[in-house]
Design a protein around this motif. Structure first.
Motif, short mmCIF file in Angstrom:
data_model
loop_
_atom_site.label_atom_id
_atom_site.label_comp_id
_atom_site.label_asym_id
_atom_site.label_seq_id
_atom_site.Cartn_x
_atom_site.Cartn_y
_atom_site.Cartn_z
N CYS A 190 46.12 -17.78 -8.19
CA CYS A 190 47.17 -17.55 -7.20
C CYS A 190 47.60 -16.10 -7.14
O CYS A 190 48.30 -15.69 -6.21
CB CYS A 190 48.39 -18.42 -7.53
N ARG A 202 52.69 -19.52 -4.02
CA ARG A 202 52.28 -20.87 -4.37
C ARG A 202 52.39 -21.05 -5.88
O ARG A 202 51.83 -20.26 -6.65
CB ARG A 202 50.84 -21.09 -3.91
N PRO A 204 51.29 -23.21 -8.86
CA PRO A 204 50.36 -24.29 -9.19
C PRO A 204 50.93 -25.24 -10.23
O PRO A 204 51.61 -24.82 -11.17
CB PRO A 204 49.14 -23.53 -9.74
#
Length: 322
Positions: A190, A202, A204
């Motif tokens: 990311c 984002r 994860p």
């Protein structure tokens, strides 16, 4: 698991340090700024991913075409976090000046140069490119694009990686390492620069799981502290876990309870009180520890120890669904 120039006579330190850096990273030219070289490397292997903490006096590190031809392409992408000092990094026609709290990616498949100003201290993650799972692969567009790891997602990754050295080896380490490697690479993917999305960072699920795995013993760990570490709101974190089997709070609780099961069933912990084990697993309130343990497994911690001591995590206890 550690290299330290202080462990060898002064006359041998330069050669020892040069060879140690090459062995723990890749073949490259190591040029200390002064006559007195000092350096230390702490290292850990996590699956096929390598973690390095390197500190020392002022240096230049130069990876040349001849080094690449001699040592080959390690097929790794490297994530660098600066803990101390100022460093100028050059690769792929770009130059970046890094200060403590900054990070960037660099690739050992192509020449690079690091020039430090004063003492250095880095944490570096050396990751197999093939395991990063990047749709477009790894190319020269992602290197030497500095960012801040003082907070947010990059900050969470930085603290997670820093917690891995010096290593803490335990039983069942190989399986744990493979799970940790998967979490690390998912989180790092990311941070690789891609086309701007215009949306929020984002977070994860794998990163959250890794943070829980590393910090569940802290009784203050909660969805709020994890959201803060990742630079997102608690509601955003809950949305990330909307499709998961467990909520973040349940994930933390389960990690603590599974650690308690392992300790209660271990002969090495026979002399410890149940309350001590609960505190070590992030459950410092004995009454709360007993209550959540009984709700999860159908017996109290003390009953579990009396029945299944020595059987460990594989004990035939009744596990209730959540």
């Amino acid at each position: 698991m550690e290299v330290d120039t202080r462990a060898v006579p002064a006359r041998e330190r330069l050669e020892y340090w040069h060879e140690s850096v090459r062995d723990r990273f890749v073949p490259l030219l190591v040029v200390p700024a002064g006559r007195e070289v000092q350096g230390r490397i702490r290292f850990r292997e996590i699956g096929s991913t390598r973690v390095r903490r390197i500190a020392g006096t002022e240096h230049t590190f130069r990876r040349r075409d001849s080094d690449i031809r001699r040592g080959g392409d390690p097929e790794e992408l490297n994530l660098l976090f600066v803990n101390r000092g100022t460093t100028v990094v050059e690769q792929d026609g770009r130059t970046a000046t890094l200060t403590p709290g900054d990070f960037l990616l660099y690739d050992s498949a192509r020449p690079f140069e690091f020039r430090t100003r004063g003492a250095l201290d880095y944490t570096i993650l050396l990751m197999p490119k093939g395991l990063l799972g990047l749709p477009g692969g790894v190319d020269a567009t992602c290197t030497v694009r500095p960012g801040s790891a003082r907070d947010g997602l990059a900050g969470a990754v930085r603290h997670l990686v820093a917690s891995l050295v010096p290593p803490e080896r335990t039983a069942g380490d190989i399986d744990d390492d493979l799970a940790l490697q998967e979490s690390l690479l998912a989180a790092v993917s990311c941070l690789v620069p891609t086309a701007p999305s215009g949306g929020p960072a984002r977070v994860p699920v794998a990163l959250v799981r890794a943070l829980v795995r590393r910090h569940f013993r802290d009784p203050g760990l909660s969805p709020t502290t994890i959201a803060g570490a990742c630079g997102v709101s608690v509601s955003h974190l809950h949305r990330v876990f909307a499709g998961e089997e467990r909520t973040v709070a349940a994930l933390i609780r389960e990690e603590r309870l599974q650690a308690a099961v392992r300790s209660l069933g271990s002969p090495a912990s026979r002399r410890e009180s149940v309350a001590t084990i609960g505190r070590r697993c992030g459950l410092p309130d004995p009454a709360h520890f007993s209550r959540v343990f009984h709700r999860r497994f159908g017996v109290s911690p003390r009953e579990f120890r009396d029945r299944f001591a020595g059987a460990g995590a594989g004990a035939p206890i009744r596990r209730r669904t959540q």
